[in-house]
Design a protein around this motif. Structure first.
Motif, short mmCIF file in Angstrom:
data_model
loop_
_atom_site.label_atom_id
_atom_site.label_comp_id
_atom_site.label_asym_id
_atom_site.label_seq_id
_atom_site.Cartn_x
_atom_site.Cartn_y
_atom_site.Cartn_z
N GLN A 1 0.81 -1.22 0.00
CA GLN A 1 0.00 0.00 0.00
C GLN A 1 0.84 1.27 0.00
O GLN A 1 0.31 2.37 0.02
N GLY A 2 2.15 1.11 0.00
CA GLY A 2 3.04 2.27 0.00
C GLY A 2 3.08 3.00 1.33
O GLY A 2 3.46 4.18 1.37
N LEU A 3 2.70 2.33 2.41
CA LEU A 3 2.75 2.94 3.73
C LEU A 3 4.16 2.83 4.29
O LEU A 3 4.92 1.95 3.91
N PRO A 4 4.52 3.72 5.23
CA PRO A 4 5.86 3.62 5.82
C PRO A 4 5.98 2.34 6.66
O PRO A 4 5.05 1.95 7.35
N LEU A 5 7.13 1.69 6.55
CA LEU A 5 7.38 0.49 7.33
C LEU A 5 7.87 0.88 8.72
O LEU A 5 8.62 1.84 8.87
N THR A 6 7.45 0.14 9.72
CA THR A 6 7.84 0.42 11.09
C THR A 6 8.05 -0.88 11.83
O THR A 6 7.51 -1.92 11.44
N LEU A 7 8.83 -0.84 12.88
CA LEU A 7 9.01 -1.99 13.76
C LEU A 7 8.39 -1.74 15.13
O LEU A 7 8.67 -2.45 16.08
N ASN A 8 7.52 -0.74 15.20
CA ASN A 8 6.81 -0.40 16.43
C ASN A 8 5.83 -1.53 16.76
O ASN A 8 4.88 -1.78 16.01
N PRO A 9 6.02 -2.22 17.89
CA PRO A 9 5.14 -3.35 18.23
C PRO A 9 3.66 -2.98 18.31
O PRO A 9 2.81 -3.80 17.97
#
Length: 107
Positions: free
Chosen positions: A54-62
């Protein structure tokens, strides 16, 4: 067949026999546990896949990766919790309760 391959085959046969001897309650519990584990490791990967598509920003925030975890665990645990004992019941009906591997025609 090498010694390691024979050892592995014996272990697999023992596991298969143990699974066939499992009661419906044990199968349900196993299914619930495995369904929960599946969601716990799969949820972040599914989020990352969807976000990238979807072109959303990737995050590693649980808190983002595990959003909706309760619903996902409930669904997977219920489905897998039913699937394991029902598969055992069908297998038992096919084999007449005999502990053995299914033949090619029975699969």
């Amino acid at each position: 067949m090498s010694v390691d391959a024979k050892s592995m085959a014996r272990r697999e046969a023992a596991i298969e026999e143990g699974l066939q001897r499992m009661s419906a309650v044990e199968g349900t519990i196993l299914g619930i546990v495995l369904g929960t584990i599946e969601v716990l490791y799969g949820q972040p990967l599914l989020y990352l896949k969807n976000a990238s598509q979807q072109g959303l920003p990737l995050t590693l925030n649980p808190s983002v990766l595990y959003r909706g975890l309760t619903v996902s665990v409930s669904s997977a645990a219920l489905l897998t919790g039913l699937q394991v004992p029902l598969t055992g019941a069908v297998r038992s009906a096919i084999t007449g309760g005999e502990i053995r591997e299914l033949s090619a025609t029975e699969l």
